[in-house]
Design a protein around this motif. Structure first.
Motif, PDB file in Angstrom:
ATOM      1  N   GLY A 136       0.795  -1.219   0.000  1.00 10.68           N
ATOM      2  CA  GLY A 136       0.000   0.000   0.000  1.00 10.68           C
ATOM      3  C   GLY A 136       0.822   1.261   0.000  1.00 10.68           C
ATOM      4  O   GLY A 136       1.915   1.326  -0.532  1.00 10.68           O
ATOM      5  N   ALA A 137       0.291   2.303   0.628  1.00  2.12           N
ATOM      6  CA  ALA A 137       0.970   3.596   0.698  1.00  2.12           C
ATOM      7  C   ALA A 137       1.556   3.816   2.078  1.00  2.12           C
ATOM      8  O   ALA A 137       1.819   4.946   2.469  1.00  2.12           O
ATOM      9  N   GLY A 138       1.763   2.737   2.844  1.00  2.00           N
ATOM     10  CA  GLY A 138       2.300   2.866   4.189  1.00  2.00           C
ATOM     11  C   GLY A 138       3.649   2.216   4.312  1.00  2.00           C
ATOM     12  O   GLY A 138       4.282   1.842   3.339  1.00  2.00           O
ATOM     13  N   VAL A 139       4.110   2.096   5.533  1.00  2.00           N
ATOM     14  CA  VAL A 139       5.406   1.476   5.778  1.00  2.00           C
ATOM     15  C   VAL A 139       5.229   0.069   6.326  1.00  2.00           C
ATOM     16  O   VAL A 139       6.150  -0.492   6.914  1.00  2.00           O
ATOM     17  N   SER A 140       4.075  -0.519   6.143  1.00  5.19           N
ATOM     18  CA  SER A 140       3.820  -1.878   6.606  1.00  5.19           C
ATOM     19  C   SER A 140       4.632  -2.871   5.791  1.00  5.19           C
ATOM     20  O   SER A 140       4.609  -2.850   4.560  1.00  5.19           O
ATOM     21  N   ARG A 152       5.184 -13.152   8.126  1.00  7.37           N
ATOM     22  CA  ARG A 152       5.352 -12.629   9.470  1.00  7.37           C
ATOM     23  C   ARG A 152       5.423 -11.114   9.378  1.00  7.37           C
ATOM     24  O   ARG A 152       6.358 -10.553   8.798  1.00  7.37           O
ATOM     25  N   ALA A 153       4.423 -10.437   9.937  1.00  2.00           N
ATOM     26  CA  ALA A 153       4.375  -8.983   9.860  1.00  2.00           C
ATOM     27  C   ALA A 153       5.445  -8.376  10.745  1.00  2.00           C
ATOM     28  O   ALA A 153       5.669  -8.816  11.878  1.00  2.00           O
ATOM     29  N   LEU A 154       6.134  -7.358  10.232  1.00  2.00           N
ATOM     30  CA  LEU A 154       7.034  -6.573  11.054  1.00  2.00           C
ATOM     31  C   LEU A 154       6.207  -5.578  11.864  1.00  2.00           C
ATOM     32  O   LEU A 154       5.041  -5.323  11.547  1.00  2.00           O
ATOM     33  N   PRO A 155       6.776  -5.029  12.934  1.00  2.00           N
ATOM     34  CA  PRO A 155       5.994  -4.111  13.775  1.00  2.00           C
ATOM     35  C   PRO A 155       5.364  -2.979  12.972  1.00  2.00           C
ATOM     36  O   PRO A 155       5.954  -2.478  12.014  1.00  2.00           O
ATOM     37  N   GLN A 156       4.173  -2.585  13.391  1.00  2.00           N
ATOM     38  CA  GLN A 156       3.463  -1.504  12.731  1.00  2.00           C
ATOM     39  C   GLN A 156       3.961  -0.155  13.248  1.00  2.00           C
ATOM     40  O   GLN A 156       4.488  -0.044  14.350  1.00  2.00           O
ATOM     41  N   GLY A 157       3.761   0.878  12.439  1.00  2.00           N
ATOM     42  CA  GLY A 157       4.074   2.233  12.862  1.00  2.00           C
ATOM     43  C   GLY A 157       5.557   2.524  12.917  1.00  2.00           C
ATOM     44  O   GLY A 157       6.385   1.809  12.349  1.00  2.00           O
ATOM     45  N   GLY A 217       8.088  -9.245  25.000  1.00  2.00           N
ATOM     46  CA  GLY A 217       8.026 -10.376  24.075  1.00  2.00           C
ATOM     47  C   GLY A 217       7.583  -9.996  22.676  1.00  2.00           C
ATOM     48  O   GLY A 217       7.589 -10.830  21.785  1.00  2.00           O
ATOM     49  N   ARG A 218       7.192  -8.738  22.492  1.00  2.00           N
ATOM     50  CA  ARG A 218       6.739  -8.297  21.177  1.00  2.00           C
ATOM     51  C   ARG A 218       7.791  -7.382  20.557  1.00  2.00           C
ATOM     52  O   ARG A 218       8.340  -6.490  21.212  1.00  2.00           O
ATOM     53  N   SER A 219       8.056  -7.599  19.273  1.00  2.00           N
ATOM     54  CA  SER A 219       9.029  -6.765  18.579  1.00  2.00           C
ATOM     55  C   SER A 219       8.454  -5.370  18.366  1.00  2.00           C
ATOM     56  O   SER A 219       7.244  -5.188  18.211  1.00  2.00           O
ATOM     57  N   ARG A 220       9.331  -4.398  18.389  1.00  2.00           N
ATOM     58  CA  ARG A 220       8.930  -3.015  18.109  1.00  2.00           C
ATOM     59  C   ARG A 220      10.098  -2.318  17.422  1.00  2.00           C
ATOM     60  O   ARG A 220      11.245  -2.764  17.501  1.00  2.00           O
ATOM     61  N   TRP A 221       9.793  -1.226  16.748  1.00  2.00           N
ATOM     62  CA  TRP A 221      10.842  -0.426  16.137  1.00  2.00           C
ATOM     63  C   TRP A 221      11.477   0.461  17.197  1.00  2.00           C
ATOM     64  O   TRP A 221      10.796   1.045  18.030  1.00  2.00           O
ATOM     65  N   ARG A 222      12.821   0.559  17.159  1.00  2.00           N
ATOM     66  CA  ARG A 222      13.572   1.413  18.075  1.00  2.00           C
ATOM     67  C   ARG A 222      14.399   2.405  17.281  1.00  2.00           C
ATOM     68  O   ARG A 222      14.965   2.057  16.241  1.00  2.00           O
TER      69      ARG A 222
END
Length: 415
Positions: A136-140, A152-157, A217-222
């Motif tokens: 799409g037009a996002g960074v997903s 496997r989805a990478l973290p959103q946002g 336990g959940r991945s996130r962007w840093r």
């Protein structure tokens, strides 16, 4: 005369270690199960896929992961991943091809979580036997396994520190690099996001797969620290746990070309000092003066530069208007020592927007596997001994390429 048709009634369950307790010998032929197993291991994957239809015992064996791994160890020819944008490829997201050009796996769109059938998806990169796709037009983004046929989805946002820039992201320019820390085996994803309109500002973020980011336990962007100078967009490479980019830094008296290289260490999550690129190193003397005549002052006259990981070594490719392409191998990071190992002549007219040639690897016999990325992409094999390239297959509007080192049998079976 004894029939050579395989017996489908003599099979027993496949052993846990994948050995051929259960391999039925052809009727009337006294072959021990281990001998049949060894014979099957020697056959090409294409033939084994056909043999799965012979009978249930053979299908059970030839679909077993242990057998697939044993077969892959005997047949170590790498596969090429050609990634597409679904709106230009008729819905195909990526193909996995062997070096004869045969497509052994094709994935369709809507593989990224939340993507609709009408929403555009494109492949960002392919590495570590995974395909990274955006939508799409996002960074997903999501990591896709060709063998497992799952996403496997990478973290959103964005990272928390970058949340205020969400509306400023130039979405289609994101660079996403997957790498692995050798000491720990951790897999990390580094991404570089560009802000618009017309700014040189970039956002640098990282995430650790499998919940290694301290987020319960959940991945996130840093957020990670910015490099001294922004990195150039469009090309990067991952080698030995480090992500390499061209740097926008231009050191007066040292750099004759925009080929200075920046690197990010995935283990320490820090930027290393930039190093002088191969063209600048070879064209300048110790006093900073040009050491060779005939070098144009205009950088555009130097042609196209890109980065590649070839056989575990960082390579800078330099392609000129005359369709000559040099491959410079980094031999010593500390000394910024480069060696030009190959100079190839390619019969492709030079256009930045349509023609990019990416080298993938050097085969055991010295031939080089190349992919021509563009509207009419192709898989090529170049032979340095004859200075000729062979078009192996047309791959269409390819936007990203990589290697897949897993089992062909696993791909065909959909593990």
């Amino acid at each position: 005369m004894a029939s050579s048709k395989p017996s489908c009634s003599a099979g027993r369950p496949v052993a846990a270690d994948g050995r051929a307790d259960a391999v039925p010998a052809p009727a009337g032929v006294l072959l021990p199960p281990d001998a049949v197993y060894e014979i099957l291991l020697r056959l090409p994957a294409k033939e084994l896929c056909r043999l799965r239809a012979v009978c249930r015992p053979w299908r059970a064996l030839l679909s077993d992961r242990a057998f697939a791994d044993a077969h892959a160890a005997r047949h170590q020819e790498p596969l090429v991943v050609a990634g597409y944008a679904t709106h230009t490829s008729g819905g195909a997201l990526y193909d996995v091809l062997d070096l004869s050009g045969r497509v052994v796996k094709r994935a369709r769109g809507a593989a990224v979580a939340g993507a609709g059938r009408t929403e555009n998806e494109w492949v960002v990169s392919a590495r570590l036997d995974l395909v990274c796709a955006a939508r799409g037009a996002g960074v997903s983004c999501a990591l896709l396994s060709p063998a497992a046929a799952r996403a496997r989805a990478l973290p959103q946002g964005l990272a928390e520190e970058h949340a205020a820039h969400e509306r400023e992201i130039s979405h289609h320019a994101a660079m996403v690099a997957l790498g692995q820390v050798a000491a720990t085996g951790e897999r990390k994803v580094l991404r570089v996001l560009h802000l618009f309109p017309g700014t040189a500002r970039q956002l640098y973020e990282i995430t650790t797969l499998d919940g290694g980011d301290g987020g319960g336990g959940r991945s996130r962007w840093r957020r990670i620290k910015d490099p001294a100078c922004p990195v150039a967009s469009g090309t990067w490479a991952v080698v030995d746990g480090a992500v390499f980019f061209f740097s926008s830094e231009l050191v007066h008296g040292q750099d004759a070309m925009p080929d200075r290289v920046a690197s990010f260490d995935l283990a320490t999550e820090e930027w290393a000092p930039t190093i002088r690129g191969p063209l600048s190193s070879s064209s300048l003397g110790d006093d900073g003066a040009a050491a060779a005549a005939g070098h144009p002052d205009d950088h555009m006259g130097w042609g196209e530069l890109s980065l590649a990981d070839m056989n575990g070594c960082l390579v800078v490719t330099h392609r000129t208007v005359a369709s000559s392409m040099d491959l410079w191998f980094l031999m010593d990071v500390e000394k910024a020592s480069w060696v030009r190992k190959y100079r190839m002549q390619l019969s492709i007219s030079y256009r930045h927007a349509e023609h990019t040639v990416r080298p993938l690897l050097v085969l055991n016999d010295g031939r080089i596997v190349l992919v021509h990325i563009g509207n009419r992409g192709s898989l090529k094999i170049y032979d340095p001994r004859t200075s000729t390239s062979t078009d192996v297959a047309d791959i269409g509007p390819c936007v990203a390429v990589g290697l897949y080192n897993g089992s062909v049998l696993s791909l065909a079976n959909g593990f």
